[in-house]
Design a protein around this motif. Structure first.
Motif, PDB file in Angstrom:
ATOM      1  N   HIS A  65       0.893  -1.374   0.054  1.00 25.06           N
ATOM      2  CA  HIS A  65      -0.067   0.130   0.157  1.00 25.06           C
ATOM      3  C   HIS A  65       0.835   1.197   0.168  1.00 25.06           C
ATOM      4  CE1 HIS A  65      -3.535  -2.289   0.725  1.00 25.06           C
ATOM      5  NE2 HIS A  65      -2.700  -3.083   1.654  1.00 25.06           N
ATOM      6  N   TYR A  66       0.455   2.134  -0.978  1.00 24.63           N
ATOM      7  CA  TYR A  66       1.213   3.497  -1.129  1.00 24.63           C
ATOM      8  C   TYR A  66       0.010   4.457  -1.098  1.00 24.63           C
ATOM      9  CZ  TYR A  66       5.943   1.628  -1.917  1.00 24.63           C
ATOM     10  OH  TYR A  66       7.023   0.953  -1.756  1.00 24.63           O
TER      11      TYR A  66
ATOM     12  N   TRP B  20       3.701 -14.689   9.845  1.00 24.53           N
ATOM     13  CA  TRP B  20       2.351 -14.084  10.032  1.00 24.53           C
ATOM     14  C   TRP B  20       1.518 -15.255   9.878  1.00 24.53           C
ATOM     15  CZ3 TRP B  20      -1.305 -14.237   5.662  1.00 24.53           C
ATOM     16  CH2 TRP B  20      -0.767 -14.796   4.531  1.00 24.53           C
TER      17      TRP B  20
ATOM     18  N   PRO C  80      -3.911  -7.440   7.102  1.00 19.73           N
ATOM     19  CA  PRO C  80      -2.867  -6.312   7.085  1.00 19.73           C
ATOM     20  C   PRO C  80      -1.622  -6.274   7.968  1.00 19.73           C
ATOM     21  CG  PRO C  80      -5.198  -5.809   8.462  1.00 19.73           C
ATOM     22  CD  PRO C  80      -5.013  -7.255   8.295  1.00 19.73           C
ATOM     23  N   LEU C  81      -0.716  -5.955   7.636  1.00 22.08           N
ATOM     24  CA  LEU C  81       0.685  -6.120   8.430  1.00 22.08           C
ATOM     25  C   LEU C  81       1.629  -4.900   8.078  1.00 22.08           C
ATOM     26  CD1 LEU C  81       1.859  -9.701   7.036  1.00 22.08           C
ATOM     27  CD2 LEU C  81       1.062  -9.238   9.342  1.00 22.08           C
ATOM     28  N   HIS C  82       2.284  -4.591   9.369  1.00 20.69           N
ATOM     29  CA  HIS C  82       3.041  -3.266   8.939  1.00 20.69           C
ATOM     30  C   HIS C  82       4.331  -3.747   9.180  1.00 20.69           C
ATOM     31  CE1 HIS C  82       4.114   1.133   9.676  1.00 20.69           C
ATOM     32  NE2 HIS C  82       4.745   0.642  10.907  1.00 20.69           N
ATOM     33  N   ILE C  83       5.192  -3.351   8.369  1.00 25.52           N
ATOM     34  CA  ILE C  83       6.626  -3.818   8.285  1.00 25.52           C
ATOM     35  C   ILE C  83       7.538  -2.741   8.376  1.00 25.52           C
ATOM     36  CG2 ILE C  83       8.345  -4.856   6.562  1.00 25.52           C
ATOM     37  CD1 ILE C  83       6.035  -6.421   5.389  1.00 25.52           C
ATOM     38  N   VAL C  84       8.471  -2.887   9.390  1.00 20.41           N
ATOM     39  CA  VAL C  84       9.457  -1.771   9.469  1.00 20.41           C
ATOM     40  C   VAL C  84      10.786  -2.575   9.181  1.00 20.41           C
ATOM     41  CG1 VAL C  84      10.855  -0.554  11.158  1.00 20.41           C
ATOM     42  CG2 VAL C  84       8.404  -1.062  11.428  1.00 20.41           C
TER      43      VAL C  84
ATOM     44  N   GLU D 119       9.079   2.245   6.552  1.00 18.21           N
ATOM     45  CA  GLU D 119       7.872   1.619   7.099  1.00 18.21           C
ATOM     46  C   GLU D 119       6.844   1.418   5.894  1.00 18.21           C
ATOM     47  OE1 GLU D 119       5.991   3.124  10.559  1.00 18.21           O
ATOM     48  OE2 GLU D 119       8.182   3.679  11.331  1.00 18.21           O
ATOM     49  N   ARG D 120       6.321   0.040   5.844  1.00 16.73           N
ATOM     50  CA  ARG D 120       5.457  -0.420   4.667  1.00 16.73           C
ATOM     51  C   ARG D 120       4.227  -1.129   5.007  1.00 16.73           C
ATOM     52  NH1 ARG D 120       9.081   1.891   2.998  1.00 16.73           N
ATOM     53  NH2 ARG D 120      10.590   1.929   1.119  1.00 16.73           N
ATOM     54  N   ASN D 121       2.966  -0.870   4.769  1.00 17.85           N
ATOM     55  CA  ASN D 121       1.899  -1.482   4.828  1.00 17.85           C
ATOM     56  C   ASN D 121       1.454  -2.447   3.655  1.00 17.85           C
ATOM     57  OD1 ASN D 121       1.041  -0.272   7.587  1.00 17.85           O
ATOM     58  ND2 ASN D 121       1.002   1.399   6.422  1.00 17.85           N
TER      59      ASN D 121
ATOM     60  N   THR E 245      -1.052  -6.190   2.487  1.00 19.46           N
ATOM     61  CA  THR E 245      -1.980  -7.161   3.063  1.00 19.46           C
ATOM     62  C   THR E 245      -1.481  -8.572   2.353  1.00 19.46           C
ATOM     63  OG1 THR E 245      -3.478  -5.196   3.036  1.00 19.46           O
ATOM     64  CG2 THR E 245      -4.507  -7.359   2.744  1.00 19.46           C
TER      65      THR E 245
END
Ligand SMILES: [Zn+2]
Length: 293
Positions: free
Chosen positions: A44-45, A89, A97-101, A107-109, A111
């Protein structure tokens, strides 16, 4: 003598059977090549700034993430292995939905819906069955499950391998997700093109610039025709139509040259270009267990 011991109808039957047998090909017909498409998540952007595109210039800012398996009569090739490692996951059957650092604090979101190994299993494969692994490039969103394929033969170019195992760790990736490839049986590709199965049907082509030795994959299918899996030669289709380059490419001039060469190749070959991050195009692709042949 023979006719006394064998009733004539049996001789006729033997003759006919022999003829039918002679008409069969000496060996089994070779199976056609299959290309399986796996959904390895959505990135997601909310803008396309990193690609020198204004938000209003792109139809959609989200990106698809595809993983691909080529099944050839002589073996299998896995192409790109996702953004999130299976096992890190928990699938629920619904989009997760996942939040990746990332290591560079980016940081990236994303799915995710289904782990890669579960999708592979649905078409009858586990990573240990896969003959070859090739990555378009080493960035985090293409390498997440690479360790699972450490038993495959890794097809890589020296310049890409060098940056992957450089010190300090390269940016824009998660080295722990591919570290096991250091021990893989490896073919170092030293030509622009590498013909994986020796029949020109599955060919890795250098398309450098995004990373030092970024590559694309040509799969020449019998019914579908030739398809080029673009890696990150482009991300948004609008990069192609509006002629924009990513801001952070390793060598932007090289990317531009690789794109120009690819456009010529596509025209000459009559090949389709599948932009792996093009979410609208990706949504329309048949997903495994269906396939292209
Ligand atoms: Zn990417």
């Amino acid at each position: 003598m023979l006719s006394k011991r064998f009733p004539s109808f049996l001789l006729v039957a033997l003759f006919l059977f022999g003829c039918a047998d002679a008409q069969k090909p000496a060996t089994e017909q070779p199976q056609s090549i299959r290309l399986y498409v796996f959904d390895c998540g959505t990135l997601h952007y909310d803008n396309a700034d990193a690609y020198q595109l204004k938000k209003e210039e792109v139809a959609r800012t989200d990106m698809s993430m595809g993983c691909f398996l080529v099944k050839h009569p002589k073996g299998t090739l896995m192409w790109d292995v996702g953004a999130v490692a299976d096992g890190t996951w928990t699938p629920t059957g619904s989009p997760v939905p996942l939040h990746i650092v990332l290591p560079d604090k980016g940081e990236r979101n994303v799915t995710m819906v289904k782990p890669l190994k579960a999708q592979l299993l649905e078409v009858g494969y586990s990573p240990t069955d896969v003959t070859y692994l090739a990555l378009s490039h080493y960035h985090w969103d293409h390498i997440a499950n690479a360790n699972d394929f450490a038993g495959s033969t890794w097809l890589v170019r020296q310049a890409e391998k060098d940056v992957m195992f450089s010190s300090p760790n390269p940016e824009r990736t998660i080295r722990d997700n591919y570290n096991a490839l250091a021990g893989s049986k490896t073919v170092i590709i030293d030509k622009d093109e590498y013909d994986v199965f020796g029949d020109r049907k599955v060919v890795l082509k250098l398309a450098a610039g995004h990373t030092p030795a970024h590559q694309v994959l040509l799969v020449d299918l019998e019914k579908t025709g030739p398809v080029v899996l673009a890696g990150d030669l482009y991300h948004y289709p609008e990069e192609r139509t509006l002629n924009r380059l990513p801001v952070r490419d390793f060598d932007k001039a090289q990317t531009a040259a690789s794109r120009a060469a690819m456009e010529t190749f596509l025209k000459e070959k009559g090949a389709q270009l599948w932009i792996q991050h093009d979410i609208a195009a990706f949504e329309k692709l048949r997903k495994a267990p269906e396939f292209y042949d």
